[in-house]
Design a protein around this motif. Structure first.
Motif, PDB file in Angstrom:
ATOM      1  N   SER A  87       0.824  -1.200   0.000  1.00 46.35           N
ATOM      2  CA  SER A  87       0.000   0.000   0.000  1.00 46.35           C
ATOM      3  C   SER A  87       0.865   1.260   0.000  1.00 46.35           C
ATOM      4  O   SER A  87       1.661   1.457   0.913  1.00 46.35           O
ATOM      5  CB  SER A  87      -0.915   0.006   1.231  1.00 46.35           C
ATOM      6  N   PRO A  88       0.674   2.139  -0.988  1.00 49.29           N
ATOM      7  CA  PRO A  88       1.413   3.413  -0.995  1.00 49.29           C
ATOM      8  C   PRO A  88       1.091   4.261   0.232  1.00 49.29           C
ATOM      9  O   PRO A  88       1.964   4.972   0.738  1.00 49.29           O
ATOM     10  CB  PRO A  88       0.920   4.090  -2.288  1.00 49.29           C
ATOM     11  N   ASP A  89      -0.165   4.224   0.703  1.00 51.91           N
ATOM     12  CA  ASP A  89      -0.541   5.002   1.881  1.00 51.91           C
ATOM     13  C   ASP A  89       0.240   4.546   3.106  1.00 51.91           C
ATOM     14  O   ASP A  89       0.665   5.362   3.932  1.00 51.91           O
ATOM     15  CB  ASP A  89      -2.050   4.877   2.151  1.00 51.91           C
ATOM     16  N   VAL A  90       0.422   3.218   3.249  1.00 53.49           N
ATOM     17  CA  VAL A  90       1.169   2.709   4.395  1.00 53.49           C
ATOM     18  C   VAL A  90       2.633   3.119   4.288  1.00 53.49           C
ATOM     19  O   VAL A  90       3.261   3.489   5.281  1.00 53.49           O
ATOM     20  CB  VAL A  90       1.025   1.175   4.497  1.00 53.49           C
ATOM     21  N   ARG A  91       3.199   3.069   3.086  1.00 54.05           N
ATOM     22  CA  ARG A  91       4.598   3.484   2.910  1.00 54.05           C
ATOM     23  C   ARG A  91       4.774   4.946   3.316  1.00 54.05           C
ATOM     24  O   ARG A  91       5.736   5.309   3.994  1.00 54.05           O
ATOM     25  CB  ARG A  91       5.029   3.288   1.449  1.00 54.05           C
ATOM     26  N   SER A  92       3.826   5.793   2.894  1.00 56.42           N
ATOM     27  CA  SER A  92       3.904   7.208   3.251  1.00 56.42           C
ATOM     28  C   SER A  92       3.790   7.394   4.755  1.00 56.42           C
ATOM     29  O   SER A  92       4.537   8.180   5.351  1.00 56.42           O
ATOM     30  CB  SER A  92       2.787   7.978   2.536  1.00 56.42           C
ATOM     31  N   ALA A  93       2.863   6.658   5.383  1.00 55.56           N
ATOM     32  CA  ALA A  93       2.688   6.780   6.828  1.00 55.56           C
ATOM     33  C   ALA A  93       3.935   6.323   7.576  1.00 55.56           C
ATOM     34  O   ALA A  93       4.342   6.943   8.566  1.00 55.56           O
ATOM     35  CB  ALA A  93       1.473   5.962   7.276  1.00 55.56           C
ATOM     36  N   LEU A  94       4.578   5.257   7.098  1.00 55.33           N
ATOM     37  CA  LEU A  94       5.784   4.761   7.753  1.00 55.33           C
ATOM     38  C   LEU A  94       6.912   5.791   7.683  1.00 55.33           C
ATOM     39  O   LEU A  94       7.653   5.988   8.648  1.00 55.33           O
ATOM     40  CB  LEU A  94       6.232   3.444   7.114  1.00 55.33           C
ATOM     41  N   ARG A  95       7.053   6.443   6.543  1.00 53.02           N
ATOM     42  CA  ARG A  95       8.095   7.469   6.421  1.00 53.02           C
ATOM     43  C   ARG A  95       7.865   8.601   7.421  1.00 53.02           C
ATOM     44  O   ARG A  95       8.798   9.100   8.047  1.00 53.02           O
ATOM     45  CB  ARG A  95       8.127   8.013   4.993  1.00 53.02           C
TER      46      ARG A  95
END
Length: 310
Positions: free
Chosen positions: A91-99
Motif C-alpha cells: 500500500s502506498p498510503d502505508v509506505r507514506s505513513a511509515l516514512r
C-alpha cells in the motif's frame, strides 16, 4: 475515534506551526466546532498548545514544540514497525505513513525502526495457489466503518439469490485471503463475504458499532465451526500421519489418545459423505472405527475407485 483525531490534530500543528480551527477542520474532514473542541481538549490534557487572537492568529504549539513519539520505548517502536512494515510493500498510503512515523521517532530509534520495517516479507499467496485479489469494495467499507455510517448492500446469497440489506458496518476481517464484513442488521449480527457484494451505498445515517469487534468475530468463528462439525468420527491414524491430519482438519481434529503405534482422533465435518472423502486420501494409514455412515461412505468410494482403475 477521538483519540485518533487528537493525534492527527497534534501532527497537523507540528507540520503547520500555526493553524486555525477552520483549517484544521478541513484537514481532518470534521466540523469547525469539532476541530475547536479537539484543540481545547489538547490544551486541557497538558499539550503546550494555545490560541492567538487577531489577524493571522490561530492555534500553535508553545515555543514551536514538536511531538517525536518519545513515549515509545525502543522495543515498542521496533514491534510497531515489524507489524506494520510488511504492509508497506502492498500500500502506498502505508509506505507514506511509515516514512512520517520514522521522522517522528527520536533519532536514536530511527535506524532500528527502518531495519524492523524490512525484517519481514509478506507473501499472502499459499504454495501452489494464485494470489487472491482484494475485493473492490474493501476500501469503501473501511471508510464507512471508520466514519460510522450505515451502508446499503446489494449482494448474492449463499443460495445464489440477489438480496439487499441496510446494515451497520462493524468491521472487516481478512481470513486466509477471504474478506468478510461483520455488520449489525435488523436480525442481529450477520457476516457477508465481500466478494459476493455487487454494490455499496454509504448513507449519512449514523451506525452503531460494538465495543469489541474481536469478540464478535470470535463468536462468528465458534458458530461456523459448530456447523462445520455436524458429523464426527473416531479414527485411528499412524503416528507419523498425525501432523497432516491436524493441518487438514484444524479445529475439527481432537486427539483422544494413543493405541500402540497409532493415535486415536476425533474428526468432524459437515456431513458423513464429506468426512469420508477427506479421510479416503489416507488409504490404509487411517481406520475409521465409527460411525457406520462414514465407514459405508469409504467402502463406496473404494468400490468406485476399484471399478474405475482396477
Amino acid at each position: 475515534m477521538r483519540a485518533d483525531r487528537l493525534v492527527a490534530a497534534l501532527l497537523v500543528l507540528q507540520a503547520r506551526g500555526r493553524v486555525t480551527a477552520a483549517r484544521l477542520a478541513e484537514e481532518l474532514e470534521v466540523s469547525v466546532a469539532t476541530a475547536r473542541r479537539d484543540l481545547e481538549a489538547l490544551a486541557a490534557a497538558g499539550v503546550p498548545v494555545y490560541p492567538q487572537a487577531g489577524r493571522g492568529g490561530g492555534w500553535q504549539l508553545v515555543g514551536g514544540a514538536r511531538t517525536d513519539l518519545s513515549g515509545l520505548t525502543a522495543a515498542e517502536a521496533q514491534a510497531l514497525f515489524v507489524l506494520v512494515g510488511p504492509a508497506g510493500r502492498l500500500s502506498p498510503d502505508v509506505r507514506s505513513a511509515l516514512r512520517k512515523l520514522v521522522r517522528a521517532l527520536p533519532e536514536t530509534f530511527r535506524d532500528d525502526a527502518r531495519a524492523a520495517a524490512g525484517a519481514v516479507v509478506l507473501d499472502p499467496s499459499a504454495w501452489g495457489r494464485e494470489l487472491r485479489e482484494q475485493p473492490g469494495f474493501v476500501a469503501v467499507l473501511q471508510q464507512a466503518v471508520v466514519g460510522r455510517r450505515r451502508v446499503g448492500l446489494e449482494y448474492t446469497t449463499w443460495g445464489g439469490e440477489p438480496a439487499e440489506r441496510l446494515v451497520d458496518p462493524w468491521g472487516l476481517v481478512d481470513k486466509d485471503g477471504v474478506w468478510y464484513l461483520v455488520a449489525g442488521t435488523e436480525r442481529g449480527r450477520r457476516t457477508f463475504r465481500v466478494d459476493r457484494i455487487s454494490a455499496v451505498t454509504v448513507t449519512d445515517e449514523p451506525a452503531e458499532q460494538p465495543e469489541d469487534l474481536g469478540r464478535e468475530w470470535a463468536q462468528v468463528v465458534a458458530e461456523v465451526e459448530t456447523r462445520r462439525g455436524g458429523t464426527t468420527a473416531s479414527v485411528l491414524v499412524e503416528r507419523s500421519l498425525l501432523p497432516w491430519v491436524r493441518r487438514q482438519f484444524g479445529r475439527q481434529c481432537r486427539v483422544l489418545g494413543e493405541e500402540g503405534d497409532r493415535v486415536r482422533v476425533e474428526l468432524a465435518a459437515p456431513t458423513a459423505e464429506l468426512l469420508a472423502r477427506q479421510v479416503a486420501g489416507w488409504g490404509a494409514r487411517a481406520e475409521v472405527l465409527e460411525p457406520p455412515e462414514v465407514r459405508a461412505g469409504l467402502a463406496r468410494l473404494g468400490r468406485e475407485l476399484g471399478e474405475r482403475y482396477g
